[in-house]
Enzyme design. Structure first.
Site, PDB file in Angstrom:
ATOM      1  N   CYS A   2       2.424  -3.441  56.679  1.00  0.00           N
ATOM      2  CA  CYS A   2       3.771  -3.186  57.163  1.00  0.00           C
ATOM      3  C   CYS A   2       4.647  -4.353  56.732  1.00  0.00           C
ATOM      4  O   CYS A   2       4.149  -5.348  56.228  1.00  0.00           O
ATOM      5  CB  CYS A   2       3.769  -3.122  58.685  1.00  0.00           C
ATOM      6  SG  CYS A   2       2.500  -2.039  59.354  1.00  0.00           S
ATOM      7  N   ARG A  27       6.614  -1.720  51.669  1.00  0.00           N
ATOM      8  CA  ARG A  27       5.343  -1.997  52.341  1.00  0.00           C
ATOM      9  C   ARG A  27       4.870  -0.835  53.220  1.00  0.00           C
ATOM     10  O   ARG A  27       3.746  -0.849  53.714  1.00  0.00           O
ATOM     11  CB  ARG A  27       5.485  -3.237  53.219  1.00  0.00           C
ATOM     12  CG  ARG A  27       5.610  -4.476  52.399  1.00  0.00           C
ATOM     13  CD  ARG A  27       5.847  -5.682  53.261  1.00  0.00           C
ATOM     14  NE  ARG A  27       5.435  -6.851  52.519  1.00  0.00           N
ATOM     15  CZ  ARG A  27       4.305  -7.501  52.697  1.00  0.00           C
ATOM     16  NH1 ARG A  27       3.459  -7.137  53.641  1.00  0.00           N
ATOM     17  NH2 ARG A  27       4.001  -8.532  51.959  1.00  0.00           N
ATOM     18  N   TRP A  74       3.313   1.050  57.929  1.00  0.00           N
ATOM     19  CA  TRP A  74       2.328   1.883  57.236  1.00  0.00           C
ATOM     20  C   TRP A  74       1.174   1.999  58.223  1.00  0.00           C
ATOM     21  O   TRP A  74       0.495   1.015  58.524  1.00  0.00           O
ATOM     22  CB  TRP A  74       1.888   1.233  55.934  1.00  0.00           C
ATOM     23  CG  TRP A  74       0.968   2.086  55.123  1.00  0.00           C
ATOM     24  CD1 TRP A  74       1.322   3.152  54.348  1.00  0.00           C
ATOM     25  CD2 TRP A  74      -0.444   1.948  54.984  1.00  0.00           C
ATOM     26  NE1 TRP A  74       0.205   3.681  53.743  1.00  0.00           N
ATOM     27  CE2 TRP A  74      -0.893   2.961  54.113  1.00  0.00           C
ATOM     28  CE3 TRP A  74      -1.381   1.064  55.517  1.00  0.00           C
ATOM     29  CZ2 TRP A  74      -2.229   3.118  53.762  1.00  0.00           C
ATOM     30  CZ3 TRP A  74      -2.713   1.225  55.164  1.00  0.00           C
ATOM     31  CH2 TRP A  74      -3.119   2.249  54.289  1.00  0.00           C
ATOM     32  N   ASN A  98       2.011  -7.107  61.188  1.00  0.00           N
ATOM     33  CA  ASN A  98       1.458  -6.568  59.945  1.00  0.00           C
ATOM     34  C   ASN A  98       0.005  -7.011  59.888  1.00  0.00           C
ATOM     35  O   ASN A  98      -0.274  -8.201  59.999  1.00  0.00           O
ATOM     36  CB  ASN A  98       2.227  -7.122  58.741  1.00  0.00           C
ATOM     37  CG  ASN A  98       1.517  -6.849  57.434  1.00  0.00           C
ATOM     38  OD1 ASN A  98       0.838  -5.826  57.289  1.00  0.00           O
ATOM     39  ND2 ASN A  98       1.653  -7.752  56.482  1.00  0.00           N
ATOM     40  N   GLY A  99      -0.914  -6.058  59.733  1.00  0.00           N
ATOM     41  CA  GLY A  99      -2.335  -6.407  59.674  1.00  0.00           C
ATOM     42  C   GLY A  99      -3.145  -5.515  60.595  1.00  0.00           C
ATOM     43  O   GLY A  99      -2.671  -4.463  61.028  1.00  0.00           O
ATOM     44  N   GLU A 479      -5.549   5.762  34.622  1.00  0.00           N
ATOM     45  CA  GLU A 479      -4.168   5.487  35.038  1.00  0.00           C
ATOM     46  C   GLU A 479      -3.364   6.797  35.108  1.00  0.00           C
ATOM     47  O   GLU A 479      -2.612   7.018  36.059  1.00  0.00           O
ATOM     48  CB  GLU A 479      -3.519   4.490  34.057  1.00  0.00           C
ATOM     49  CG  GLU A 479      -2.008   4.346  34.123  1.00  0.00           C
ATOM     50  CD  GLU A 479      -1.492   3.759  35.431  1.00  0.00           C
ATOM     51  OE1 GLU A 479      -2.296   3.424  36.321  1.00  0.00           O
ATOM     52  OE2 GLU A 479      -0.258   3.669  35.563  1.00  0.00           O
ATOM     53  N   LYS A 483      -1.744   8.224  38.585  1.00  0.00           N
ATOM     54  CA  LYS A 483      -0.296   8.413  38.700  1.00  0.00           C
ATOM     55  C   LYS A 483       0.020   9.847  39.102  1.00  0.00           C
ATOM     56  O   LYS A 483       0.878  10.096  39.938  1.00  0.00           O
ATOM     57  CB  LYS A 483       0.364   8.048  37.370  1.00  0.00           C
ATOM     58  CG  LYS A 483       1.645   7.309  37.496  1.00  0.00           C
ATOM     59  CD  LYS A 483       1.571   5.821  37.411  1.00  0.00           C
ATOM     60  CE  LYS A 483       0.720   5.183  38.470  1.00  0.00           C
ATOM     61  NZ  LYS A 483       0.610   3.730  38.284  1.00  0.00           N
ATOM     62  N   GLU A 486      -0.800  10.346  42.792  1.00  0.00           N
ATOM     63  CA  GLU A 486       0.109   9.630  43.685  1.00  0.00           C
ATOM     64  C   GLU A 486       1.437  10.337  43.868  1.00  0.00           C
ATOM     65  O   GLU A 486       1.932  10.429  44.977  1.00  0.00           O
ATOM     66  CB  GLU A 486       0.417   8.233  43.108  1.00  0.00           C
ATOM     67  CG  GLU A 486      -0.660   7.209  43.319  1.00  0.00           C
ATOM     68  CD  GLU A 486      -0.193   5.822  42.909  1.00  0.00           C
ATOM     69  OE1 GLU A 486       0.111   5.617  41.719  1.00  0.00           O
ATOM     70  OE2 GLU A 486      -0.144   4.932  43.772  1.00  0.00           O
ATOM     71  N   HIS A 502     -21.888  15.849  30.951  1.00  0.00           N
ATOM     72  CA  HIS A 502     -22.944  15.554  31.927  1.00  0.00           C
ATOM     73  C   HIS A 502     -22.603  16.087  33.319  1.00  0.00           C
ATOM     74  O   HIS A 502     -23.198  15.656  34.307  1.00  0.00           O
ATOM     75  CB  HIS A 502     -23.196  14.047  31.987  1.00  0.00           C
ATOM     76  CG  HIS A 502     -23.712  13.494  30.693  1.00  0.00           C
ATOM     77  ND1 HIS A 502     -24.977  13.787  30.213  1.00  0.00           N
ATOM     78  CD2 HIS A 502     -23.120  12.735  29.744  1.00  0.00           C
ATOM     79  CE1 HIS A 502     -25.146  13.194  29.042  1.00  0.00           C
ATOM     80  NE2 HIS A 502     -24.027  12.553  28.728  1.00  0.00           N
ATOM     81  N   LYS A 602       3.611   0.257  48.807  1.00  0.00           N
ATOM     82  CA  LYS A 602       3.590  -0.484  47.540  1.00  0.00           C
ATOM     83  C   LYS A 602       2.579  -1.622  47.574  1.00  0.00           C
ATOM     84  O   LYS A 602       1.876  -1.869  46.603  1.00  0.00           O
ATOM     85  CB  LYS A 602       4.998  -1.040  47.281  1.00  0.00           C
ATOM     86  CG  LYS A 602       5.111  -1.805  45.983  1.00  0.00           C
ATOM     87  CD  LYS A 602       5.471  -0.890  44.857  1.00  0.00           C
ATOM     88  CE  LYS A 602       5.507  -1.585  43.525  1.00  0.00           C
ATOM     89  NZ  LYS A 602       4.959  -0.714  42.472  1.00  0.00           N
TER      90      LYS A 602
HETATM   91  O1  M6R Z   1       0.204  -5.132  44.075  1.00  0.00           O
HETATM   92  P1  M6R Z   1      -1.074  -4.775  43.379  1.00  0.00           P
HETATM   93  O2  M6R Z   1      -0.941  -4.691  41.908  1.00  0.00           O
HETATM   94  O3  M6R Z   1      -2.214  -5.674  43.777  1.00  0.00           O
HETATM   95  O4  M6R Z   1      -1.419  -3.321  43.895  1.00  0.00           O
HETATM   96  C1  M6R Z   1      -2.623  -2.710  43.508  1.00  0.00           C
HETATM   97  C2  M6R Z   1      -2.606  -1.240  43.830  1.00  0.00           C
HETATM   98  O5  M6R Z   1      -2.392  -1.041  45.192  1.00  0.00           O
HETATM   99  C3  M6R Z   1      -1.518  -0.513  43.026  1.00  0.00           C
HETATM  100  O6  M6R Z   1      -1.691  -0.666  41.647  1.00  0.00           O
HETATM  101  C4  M6R Z   1      -1.548   0.998  43.361  1.00  0.00           C
HETATM  102  O7  M6R Z   1      -2.708   1.589  42.867  1.00  0.00           O
HETATM  103  C5  M6R Z   1      -0.285   1.652  42.793  1.00  0.00           C
HETATM  104  N1  M6R Z   1       0.297   2.503  43.779  1.00  0.00           N
HETATM  105  C6  M6R Z   1      -0.539   2.409  41.535  1.00  0.00           C
HETATM  106  O8  M6R Z   1       0.554   3.128  41.099  1.00  0.00           O
END
Ligand code: M6R
Length: 607
Positions: A2, A27, A74, A98-99, A479, A483, A486, A502, A602
């Site tokens: 958060c 966050r 979050w 936060n935590g 990747e 994406k 997400e 396989h 994020k």
């Molecule tokens: O801030 P960071 O690069 O350490 O974050 C790592 C992941 O949480 C981040 O790359 C996440 O997978 C993204 N949402 C990908 O788009």
């Protein structure tokens, strides 16, 4: 994880807190809330969902006061409802957190036995109820907060205000970041310096385990024993202004278009334009004698690391172990002292990556981090940081930070190869030229939008999608699949192309499109054969390739997207941008919340 913020001063607190929450919304955005002291009493406003909802509540029910705390959530413990929204508290104390308080169940049982009345399902309320109990027992706010902190296990960044104490705020951190901001006749707390950037540039970061007592005139810092703790005020370099979309529909679209600039800026830092050689900052270890690299990160940053691994292994002939941070930290691999821990993170605050950094250091490894936020916790704890010059990335899905990470890793591989004698001057020149060509090639990609939109129509109708790639293009597939998941909520899986036969081949029919990253070169024929196998079973192929690869693909693929010609070394960078563009186009068709997809945040600062 958060975002938290606090202010004690003379100005109206709510607009300051709301503005800071806007900068912390990356966050988490499950709920938001603000509490202030109004005539010595605690008042709060909270709303489920995004910060805009809290804005609507505040318009209807204004919240005066010059001392206050705010939170954007979050959810970890308790559903993302208004009832579970922070701040939590009683009539005596209000808390944002936060935590995760790991021993919250045990503490809650104890506090309930002592007569405290819980009203939420959150772990955070334990903190508020414990401080409240201590206040009722006659402790001062500082005594109550200190007694409480000593009982907490887990991770926390906390901010607290107290009824009847209009000029007091207490902050504490353990395992989650917290910045103290020094203003003129006002003081601040914030999860990061970005939140505080428009309010003050003078920042002191709490050390892990420390806590601080703030008035509008300044702050006193203590360790967990209550002994005064040292702190250092630094001047933050972050921009104070708001970051806009500059006419783009989404931050993601804007950030995709920033790829050429970001790659160029990042390379500029590491390539000497006169000699066209890679020049790293002075390292506190010798790349020539490092026996082994352990690379770790999370999510997209980990996939960037996998591409980096293939460069380091093929060009510098150095062994690289790779594992996601949440696994590495508990796997306890035997590591010979003197190896290199390579950490990659956009935020520099990801809890798993930070914990892995600490365990690598304990195992006697040098720590090199590739980071986008120079003022992050990981930056402070690394031996050396290689900066990605991507600027603030607002969209939750990472795009430009990913290619900036790749740019840095490519330069690191070249420098390592040179130090170890596996790359000579001629080879370095070729690789550097391939990288320097990238900004121009990346700009050309936007001309492919109509083809990518055509492919997006096919993907948007699917429930499941397979992504395939080989070698350094397998992480590109990872990747692309991440994406897509997400931001479009379509299920996607990435496989090394050779692995498909396989097992995953059983999934293939006309309803499961296959997206492949298949440039011409050493592995092209192998990948093409794998794709042929899929096509023979009714699979619909959407293939990213280059002019040389296009001829063969056009015969089997339903959609061939021809990327500009580029050297094989740099191709994963171009292909990554292309798969990100595809995910964006699919999300547009699905009408999802591109910049703030559901359930995500994020920066993930919990385990
Ligand atoms: O801030 P960071 O690069 O350490 O974050 C790592 C992941 O949480 C981040 O790359 C996440 O997978 C993204 N949402 C990908 O788009």
């Amino acid at each position: 994880m958060c975002g938290i913020v606090g202010v004690v001063g003379l100005r109206d607190a709510t607009p300051l807190l709301f503005g800071a929450l806007r900068r912390l919304e990356y966050r988490g955005y499950d709920s938001a809330g603000i509490a202030t002291l109004v005539n010595g009493h605690i008042e709060r406003r909270r709303a489920e969902g995004k910060l805009d909802n809290l804005g609507i509540v505040l318009e209807r029910f204004a919240l005066p006061g010059v001392t206050g705390i705010g939170h954007t959530r979050w959810a970890t413990h308790g559903a993302p409802t208004e009832g579970n929204a922070h701040p939590h508290g009683t009539e005596r104390v209000s808390v944002v957190h936060n935590g995760i308080i790991e021993n919250h169940a045990e503490l809650r049982a104890e506090l309930e036995q002592a007569g405290q009345n819980f009203t939420t399902e959150t772990d955070t309320e334990t903190v508020a109820q414990m401080v409240d109990l201590h206040l009722k027992q006659g402790m001062t706010p500082s005594q109550a907060a200190h007694a409480c902190l000593k009982r907490l296990h887990g991770a926390y960044a906390l901010a607290m205000i107290f009824a009847g104490h209009p000029e007091l705020m207490i902050g504490a951190r353990h395992g989650a970041p917290l910045a103290v901001g020094f203003g003129e006749d006002e003081m601040f707390l914030g999860s990061d310096s970005l939140a505080l950037a428009p309010l003050t540039r003078r920042i002191a970061y709490l050390r892990d385990g420390d806590w601080a007592v703030l008035s509008r005139h300044g702050a006193e810092f203590f360790d967990l024993d209550g002994t005064p703790a040292p702190f250092e005020i630094k001047t933050s370099a972050l921009p104070g202004g708001a970051i806009g979309k500059d006419g783009y529909r989404h931050y993601m679209e804007k950030e995709l278009h920033e790829h050429p600039l970001v790659i160029g800026q990042t390379l500029q830092r590491m390539i000497d334009p006169a000699t066209r050689r890679v020049v790293l900052p002075e390292l506190p270890f010798d790349l020539a004698t490092i026996p082994r690299i352990t690379m770790t990160a999370c999510g997209s940053a980990f996939y960037a690391g996998l591409i980096g691994r293939s460069w380091l292994e093929s060009e510098a002939r150095i062994p690289v172990d790779a594992d996601v941070a949440s696994e590495l930290r508990y796997r306890e691999p035997p590591l010979a002292r003197g190896g290199l821990g390579l950490l990659i993170s956009q935020s520099g605050e990801t809890a798993d990556t930070l914990a892995a950094l600490r365990s690598l250091r304990e195992a006697g490894q040098h720590v090199l981090s590739v980071l986008n936020v120079a003022e992050s916790t990981m930056a402070r704890e690394s031996d050396i940081v290689l900066d990605t010059i991507a600027g603030p990335e607002i969209c939750v899905a990472s795009t430009k930070a990913f290619t900036a990470q790749l740019s840095v890793l490519a330069c690191l591989a070249i420098a390592t190869g040179r130090a170890r004698g596996t790359i000579d001057e001629a080879r370095e020149e070729i690789l550097v030229q391939a990288l320097l060509d990238l900004p121009g090639r990346a700009a050309e990609l936007f001309g492919l939008a109509p083809m990518i939109q055509q492919a997006a129509q096919i993907v948007a109708e699917a429930r499941d999608v397979l992504y395939l790639g080989r070698g350094s293009h397998f992480p590109v597939a990872l990747e692309g699949a991440l994406k897509l998941k997400e931001i479009s909520y379509i299920h996607a899986e990435a496989y090394a192309a050779g692995e498909m036969k396989h097992g995953p081949i059983a999934l293939i029919d006309r309803n499961v499109p296959i997206v492949a990253s298949a440039p011409s070169g050493r592995l092209f024929d192998k990948t093409a054969s794998n794709l042929q196998e899929a096509q023979a079973r009714g699979g619909r192929l959407l293939v990213f390739t280059d002019p040389d690869g296009a001829a063969r693909m056009e015969r089997i693929a339903e959609c061939t997207i021809v990327l500009p010609e580029t050297h094989a070394f740099a191709a994963p960078i171009l292909h990554s941008i292309a798969v990100q563009m595809l995910a964006y186009e699919v999300a547009l068709l699905k009408g999802t919340d591109v910049d703030q997809p559901r359930n995500l945040a994020k920066s993930v600062t919990v385990e």
